[in-house]
Design an enzyme around this catalytic site. Structure first.
Site, PDB file in Angstrom:
ATOM      1  N   TYR A 187      -4.641   5.857  15.361  1.00 62.15           N
ATOM      2  CA  TYR A 187      -5.723   6.653  15.273  1.00 62.15           C
ATOM      3  C   TYR A 187      -6.063   8.549  15.920  1.00 62.15           C
ATOM      4  CZ  TYR A 187     -10.769   7.587  14.300  1.00 62.15           C
ATOM      5  OH  TYR A 187     -11.732   8.012  14.261  1.00 62.15           O
TER       6      TYR A 187
ATOM      7  N   SER B 107     -11.538  13.752  16.155  1.00 62.55           N
ATOM      8  CA  SER B 107     -12.552  12.378  16.489  1.00 62.55           C
ATOM      9  C   SER B 107     -12.077  12.752  17.943  1.00 62.55           C
ATOM     10  CB  SER B 107     -11.457  11.360  16.230  1.00 62.55           C
ATOM     11  OG  SER B 107     -12.364  10.512  17.363  1.00 62.55           O
TER      12      SER B 107
HETATM   13  N1  LIG Z   1     -17.399   7.307  12.935  1.00 62.97           N
HETATM   14  C1  LIG Z   1     -17.215   7.800  14.100  1.00 62.97           C
HETATM   15  O1  LIG Z   1     -18.011   7.803  15.075  1.00 62.97           O
HETATM   16  C2  LIG Z   1     -16.465   8.756  14.080  1.00 62.97           C
HETATM   17  C3  LIG Z   1     -16.126   9.948  14.931  1.00 62.97           C
HETATM   18  C4  LIG Z   1     -15.332  10.329  14.636  1.00 62.97           C
HETATM   19  C5  LIG Z   1     -14.256  10.888  13.832  1.00 62.97           C
HETATM   20  N2  LIG Z   1     -14.236  10.225  12.647  1.00 62.97           N
HETATM   21  C6  LIG Z   1     -13.915   9.894  11.296  1.00 62.97           C
HETATM   22  O2  LIG Z   1     -14.889  10.535  10.413  1.00 62.97           O
HETATM   23  C7  LIG Z   1     -14.347  10.256   8.981  1.00 62.97           C
HETATM   24  C8  LIG Z   1     -15.329   9.615   8.451  1.00 62.97           C
HETATM   25  O3  LIG Z   1     -14.919   8.169   9.293  1.00 62.97           O
HETATM   26  P1  LIG Z   1     -16.994   7.619   8.829  1.00 62.97           P
HETATM   27  O4  LIG Z   1     -17.815   7.304  10.360  1.00 62.97           O
HETATM   28  O5  LIG Z   1     -18.233   8.505   7.084  1.00 62.97           O
HETATM   29  O6  LIG Z   1     -16.537   6.340   8.346  1.00 62.97           O
HETATM   30  P2  LIG Z   1     -17.108   5.364   7.614  1.00 62.97           P
HETATM   31  O7  LIG Z   1     -15.683   3.964   7.398  1.00 62.97           O
HETATM   32  O8  LIG Z   1     -18.437   5.179   6.866  1.00 62.97           O
HETATM   33  O9  LIG Z   1     -16.460   6.310   5.955  1.00 62.97           O
HETATM   34  C9  LIG Z   1     -14.398   6.363   6.173  1.00 62.97           C
HETATM   35  C10 LIG Z   1     -13.937   6.474   4.651  1.00 62.97           C
HETATM   36  O10 LIG Z   1     -12.922   6.401   4.250  1.00 62.97           O
HETATM   37  C11 LIG Z   1     -12.223   5.573   3.083  1.00 62.97           C
HETATM   38  N3  LIG Z   1     -10.986   5.314   2.826  1.00 62.97           N
HETATM   39  C12 LIG Z   1     -10.539   4.941   3.374  1.00 62.97           C
HETATM   40  N4  LIG Z   1      -8.719   4.829   3.124  1.00 62.97           N
HETATM   41  C13 LIG Z   1      -8.816   5.658   2.202  1.00 62.97           C
HETATM   42  C14 LIG Z   1      -7.897   6.270   1.765  1.00 62.97           C
HETATM   43  N5  LIG Z   1      -6.427   6.044   1.846  1.00 62.97           N
HETATM   44  N6  LIG Z   1      -8.264   7.267   0.120  1.00 62.97           N
HETATM   45  C15 LIG Z   1      -9.369   7.179   0.462  1.00 62.97           C
HETATM   46  N7  LIG Z   1     -11.030   7.611   0.900  1.00 62.97           N
HETATM   47  C16 LIG Z   1     -10.215   6.582   2.199  1.00 62.97           C
HETATM   48  C17 LIG Z   1     -13.269   4.379   3.567  1.00 62.97           C
HETATM   49  O11 LIG Z   1     -13.478   3.886   1.755  1.00 62.97           O
HETATM   50  C18 LIG Z   1     -14.340   5.435   3.814  1.00 62.97           C
HETATM   51  O12 LIG Z   1     -15.424   5.401   2.515  1.00 62.97           O
HETATM   52  C19 LIG Z   1     -13.117   9.623   9.227  1.00 62.97           C
HETATM   53  O13 LIG Z   1     -12.263  10.443   9.153  1.00 62.97           O
HETATM   54  C20 LIG Z   1     -12.939   8.878  10.804  1.00 62.97           C
HETATM   55  O14 LIG Z   1     -11.956   8.916  11.217  1.00 62.97           O
HETATM   56  C21 LIG Z   1     -15.709   9.031  13.031  1.00 62.97           C
END
Ligand SMILES: NC(=O)c1ccc[n+]([C@@H]2O[C@H](COP(=O)([O-])OP(=O)(O)OC[C@H]3O[C@@H](n4cnc5c(N)ncnc54)[C@H](O)[C@@H]3O)[C@@H](O)[C@H]2O)c1
Length: 237
Positions: free
Chosen positions: A142, A129
């Site tokens: 986080y 991230s």
């Molecule tokens: N969206 C952003 O700006 C961003 C930026 C940097 C990093 N990320 C990272 O990218 C990854 C994906 O996030 P996203 O943006 O698609 O968000 P999102 O909320 O759309 O997806 C996250 C998914 O993780 C699942 N999840 C949560 N807890 C869980 C568990 N205990 N076991 C299995 N699944 C679980 C949720 O149900 C969800 O479907 C994450 O690690 C997030 O931290 C996102």
């Protein structure tokens, strides 16, 4: 010299948090490139895109091991499961839960699926991230976990090299998904991000896909242990 090989056709890919925005976008990209994709998550996909789906909570070691016992072939494991709880992560229980999902889940999946990845000389792609690089007052768990993803990625890369498994991470910038909704809707936070961000816009999850497919392809065979910001230049600015 012949053209570099960016093919992932025929590879088997497993994505944790695969029902989320980034997981779904990566799944579509790998499938579009000819790979077989399985999603796992604590919730089913909102829209059924036809992917194989397994219920999995990455905090549950026994469940991760049970899934690993069912998966016979794996070339690419992507740990995309993630969660944050603004303003709550200074509480120790919440802190540990968030770290468990991002960091514990990553280690749990990696350990359970190492034999399959060793058999294919496959790769692991972790998700960092922008908070891999700086602190976050409202989401310290986080940010701590995402910073540690860089260290875990390096450590697993060194440990798994003897099996021919590569371990890298992508550090996404500001991506339009559910997890970032609170940030986008907070005008003070949003303005501060946009001021620093060279591209001046939230990015789409699909914009990460090229890097993930590249990391899984033969063209990336020499890349190991790195975290690549895919962020429109935010870390650089
Ligand atoms: N969206 C952003 O700006 C961003 C930026 C940097 C990093 N990320 C990272 O990218 C990854 C994906 O996030 P996203 O943006 O698609 O968000 P999102 O909320 O759309 O997806 C996250 C998914 O993780 C699942 N999840 C949560 N807890 C869980 C568990 N205990 N076991 C299995 N699944 C679980 C949720 O149900 C969800 O479907 C994450 O690690 C997030 O931290 C996102």
């Amino acid at each position: 010299m012949s053209a570099p090989d960016f093919s992932v056709s025929g590879q088997h890919v497993l994505i944790s948090g695969g029902a989320g925005g980034i997981g779904t976008a990566l799944a579509k990209a790998f499938r579009g490139a000819g790979a077989n994709v399985t999603l796992c998550d604590v919730k089913p996909p909102t829209v059924d895109e036809g992917f194989d789906f397994e219920y999995l909570d990455v905090r549950d070691t026994a469940a991760v091991e049970a899934l690993a016992a069912k998966v016979k072939k794996l070339d690419v494991l992507i740990h995309c499961a993630g969660k944050l709880v603004r303003h709550e992560e200074h509480k120790p229980d919440v802190f540990m839960d968030i770290v468990n999902i991002h960091l514990g889940g990553n280690l749990r999946l990696a350990t359970a699926f190492r034999p399959q990845l060793a058999a294919t000389r496959g790769c692991l792609i972790n998700i960092g991230s922008m908070y891999s690089y700086f602190g976050a007052s409202r989401i310290p768990a986080y940010a701590s976990a995402k910073t540690a993803i860089i260290g875990l990625t390096r450590s697993l890369a060194v440990a798994y090299a003897e099996d021919g498994i590569r371990v890298n991470a992508i550090a996404p910038g500001w991506i339009r998904t559910e997890i970032s909704r609170g940030g986008r809707e907070d005008s003070v936070f949003n303005d501060a991000v946009m001021q620093r961000l060279p591209t001046k816009r939230w990015s789409e999850p699909e914009e990460l896909a090229g890097t993930a497919v590249f990391l899984a392809s033969p063209a990336a065979k020499l890349i190991n242990g790195v975290t690549i910001p895919v962020d429109g230049g935010y870390v650089a600015s």
